[in-house]
Design a protein around this motif. Structure first.
Motif, PDB file in Angstrom:
ATOM      1  N   PHE A 126       0.813  -1.210   0.000  1.00  0.00           N
ATOM      2  CA  PHE A 126       0.000   0.000   0.000  1.00  0.00           C
ATOM      3  C   PHE A 126       0.854   1.271   0.000  1.00  0.00           C
ATOM      4  O   PHE A 126       0.526   2.250  -0.674  1.00  0.00           O
ATOM      5  CB  PHE A 126      -0.931  -0.007   1.220  1.00  0.00           C
ATOM      6  N   ALA A 134      -7.910   5.050  -2.510  1.00  0.00           N
ATOM      7  CA  ALA A 134      -7.545   3.766  -1.913  1.00  0.00           C
ATOM      8  C   ALA A 134      -7.895   3.743  -0.430  1.00  0.00           C
ATOM      9  O   ALA A 134      -8.326   2.708   0.102  1.00  0.00           O
ATOM     10  CB  ALA A 134      -6.051   3.501  -2.108  1.00  0.00           C
ATOM     11  N   ILE A 167      -1.738  -4.821   3.108  1.00  0.00           N
ATOM     12  CA  ILE A 167      -2.688  -4.219   2.167  1.00  0.00           C
ATOM     13  C   ILE A 167      -1.965  -4.164   0.824  1.00  0.00           C
ATOM     14  O   ILE A 167      -1.128  -3.291   0.588  1.00  0.00           O
ATOM     15  CB  ILE A 167      -3.123  -2.811   2.597  1.00  0.00           C
ATOM     16  N   LEU A 211      -1.739  -4.099  -3.462  1.00  0.00           N
ATOM     17  CA  LEU A 211      -2.383  -3.378  -4.554  1.00  0.00           C
ATOM     18  C   LEU A 211      -2.458  -4.267  -5.791  1.00  0.00           C
ATOM     19  O   LEU A 211      -1.525  -5.004  -6.098  1.00  0.00           O
ATOM     20  CB  LEU A 211      -1.585  -2.120  -4.901  1.00  0.00           C
ATOM     21  N   PRO A 216      -6.663  -1.474  -3.617  1.00  0.00           N
ATOM     22  CA  PRO A 216      -6.127  -2.172  -2.434  1.00  0.00           C
ATOM     23  C   PRO A 216      -6.900  -3.427  -2.091  1.00  0.00           C
ATOM     24  O   PRO A 216      -8.120  -3.513  -2.296  1.00  0.00           O
ATOM     25  CB  PRO A 216      -6.274  -1.124  -1.327  1.00  0.00           C
ATOM     26  N   THR A 270       2.191   6.285   4.405  1.00  0.00           N
ATOM     27  CA  THR A 270       2.038   6.420   2.960  1.00  0.00           C
ATOM     28  C   THR A 270       2.085   7.879   2.532  1.00  0.00           C
ATOM     29  O   THR A 270       2.733   8.228   1.542  1.00  0.00           O
ATOM     30  CB  THR A 270       0.712   5.775   2.517  1.00  0.00           C
TER      31      THR A 270
END
Length: 605
Positions: free
Chosen positions: A93, A111, A137, A139, A145, A201
């Motif tokens: 993620f 996401a 998580i 992708l 996700p 992130t």
């Protein structure tokens, strides 16, 4: 084990990783001819690990949601249980980050909404994940996700005898305070972990770091995280507030509704439209547009002044702003009324709307206007043709004397001197400021201090440097486009076109669109720089715009075109007069301003 066939159909191809109790393999389902992932329990697994492994299977098998990895089959080989699940190959993620003001930022928020919805489904089934991390998580190749790895999942009604303290189970970097203290858990513990994942992130760093697990857990329990904007100033306040609400110390203070990030997403889309080239990543990628096949001319507006290169329109709160002659023009799209703020000198740079309106002019001043009044101004002492870059409280101004000025309001923080005129706005990407100069160099600066990190040779640049997914795309005045990796400092490819490049590029998911003075619009492959298609359009000074599957281009000959991703013209208008500023795609209309100061409104319906 490579080549081994499980259950008479799943051929193991390559190991994807191994954990404490199981290993994961990429495999081929030979019966259906599709790729899958196989999770196989280690032969040395202890009875409690075997029970948790089977618990994961039971947890996953009852979940049917597009945001949760799907179990496809269950089996056993040589006394070792395994289960088969869909293969998710797009990475973890956190690869979506860090947050940028272009389409990357929008993708993170979309996401986040999808993961919130997946967790809501998970919790509705009475399941806690208990170990939500970026690695759990994954992708898809399209960037969607999928929550996975339920090895520590807690079935509220079925596994009370397996509960152990969160202090011994889970990942400290992403662990909720109550889990760190070994207290009973609720679904809001997963929400805290998601907040920590999003913080990582968005900013590139987790909310807390320490020399050991104990130090990290202590901070989760007792210390507030730094505001995300302190690490990444491009993060909008609404996004930061949503993430910090998930990181509340007390579970009851964490919002659980899946729509938490929908409002910040809408606010961010509006913010992108209020910044030239659709954000500080300068990608020319706009968030929305109507179907161009249904466009027709709906009206004209007289701006009262020349709209010339390198001007650009921006949109905020139902109004469009553009420099026209010696004034800043504000057009109310609902009423069609025009208001001009006259300035001492010609407005030679695109405006930026962030609370107030930032506008730079030929007299070397950048001004912040609010409620139709001057709030403050800062003087560079040199002509400005580039839009200010606004990052939080700081304003970065590139000038024709070759200097980048960093201001906090009207207070000068520092000045960096490049080797040539700066005609293009700076680009903020991956935590650095990038300046492309007319002396033929790209300068990478520390945004906090102005210190030079490095510089690389290009050739003279007049148009903004685009940035997307960690790559800079540099259009040069001499007609070359460079793809440059700012981390490895390597040129990935360069492609030459015929004629000077005056206007900014536009990017979609796979292509770089460039138009030059040779009259040709080209689509280049982002990975290789190879030409995918080309189209004769006419001489182009204005930058390109991309939105909703179409490239919008306006020419010096007065043509306005919408071109699809295959290079087919789906809409055309002619006779507009010379155009030198990029078209502006909005939700219900596309705006085109010509050199003579006429604004054309193309809408649907």
């Amino acid at each position: 084990m490579t080549g081994m066939v499980l259950g008479g159909r799943y051929r193991l191809e390559a190991s994807l990783g191994s954990g404490g109790m199981a290993e994961v393999w990429r495999a081929v389902d030979e019966r259906l001819g599709r790729k899958v992932a196989v999770k196989l329990l280690h032969p040395r697994a202890l009875p409690p690990e075997r029970e948790r492994f089977l618990l994961e299977v039971r947890a996953l098998s009852r979940l049917f949601h597009p945001g949760i990895v799907q179990v496809l089959d269950l089996g056993e080989v040589e006394g070792r249980p395994y289960f088969v699940m869909e293969l998710v190959e797009g990475g973890t993620f956190d690869r979506l980050g860090p947050f940028e003001e272009g389409p990357e930022g929008e993708r993170i928020l979309e996401a986040a909404i999808q993961v919130m919805e997946a967790l809501a489904h998970l919790h509705a089934q009475g399941i806690l994940h208990r170990d939500l991390t970026p690695k759990n998580i994954l992708l898809t190749k399209e960037g969607h996700p999928k929550v996975m790895d339920f090895g520590l999942a807690y079935l509220l009604q079925e596994s009370r005898h397996l509960t152990r303290t969160g202090y011994t189970l889970g990942t400290p970097t992403y662990m909720a305070p109550e889990q760190a203290k070994g207290l009973p858990l609720t679904p809001r513990a997963d929400l805290y972990s998601l907040g920590a994942v999003l913080y990582r992130t968005l900013t590139g760093k987790p909310p807390f770091e320490g020399e050991n697990d104990q130090a990290i857990l202590f901070q989760h329990v007792y210390e507030p995280p730094k505001p995300p904007q302190a690490l990444n100033p491009t993060i909008p306040s609404g996004v930061a507030e949503a993430v910090l609400s998930l990181l509340a110390k007390h579970p009851e203070e964490r919002p659980s509704h899946p729509s938490l990030f929908k409002s910040p997403l809408q606010e961010f889309q509006a913010l992108r439209l209020a910044t030239p080239r659709a954000g500080s990543s300068r990608s020319g990628h706009y968030p929305m547009a109507p179907d161009p096949r249904r466009l027709s001319l709906k009206g004209k507006v007289d701006l009262g002044g020349e709209a010339a290169w390198p001007g650009e329109m921006v949109y905020a709160h139902g109004r469009v702003y553009l420099g026209a002659g010696r004034g800043l023009v504000e057009v109310d799209l609902l009423s069609g009324t025009v208001r001009r703020e006259n300035l001492p000198e010609e407005v030679t740079a695109p405006p930026v709307v962030r609370g107030g309106v930032y506008v730079a002019a030929w007299d070397g001043r950048v001004r912040r206007l609010k409620a139709q009044a001057l709030e403050w101004s800062a003087d560079t002492g040199a002509e400005i043709t580039a839009a200010p870059l606004v990052l939080g409280e700081r304003v970065f101004v590139a000038s024709r004397d070759g200097s980048l000025y960093a201001f906090e309001r009207d207070r000068l923080l520092y000045r960096f001197q490049a080797g040539g005129h700066l005609s293009a706005s700076p680009t903020f990407h991956r935590g650095l400021l990038f300046l492309a100069s007319e002396d033929g160099f790209l300068y990478a600066l520390d945004p906090d201090t102005g210190a030079l990190r490095y510089k690389v040779k290009t050739s003279p640049v007049h148009a903004p440097v685009a940035a997307y997914r960690g790559v800079l795309f540099i259009p040069t005045w001499e007609g070359e486009v460079y793809a440059f990796d700012p981390l490895s400092r390597e040129t990935l490819w360069n492609t030459a076109v015929e004629g000077e490049i005056w206007g900014g590029l536009a990017l979609d998911e796979e292509r770089v669109y460039v138009a030059a003075w040779d009259g040709v619009l080209r689509a280049l492959d982002q990975a290789t720089g190879e030409e995918v298609w080309s189209l004769e359009v006419g001489k182009v000074t204005a930058g390109l715009s991309y939105a909703a599957g179409h490239v919008y281009v306006a020419t010096e000959e007065g043509r306005f075109l919408a071109v699809d991703q295959r290079g087919q013209v789906v809409f055309e208008a002619t006779g507009l007069g010379a155009v030198q500023v990029p078209p502006l795609p909005l939700a219900q209309e596309i705006l085109v301003a010509n050199l003579a100061g006429k604004l054309f409104r193309f809408g649907v319906g």
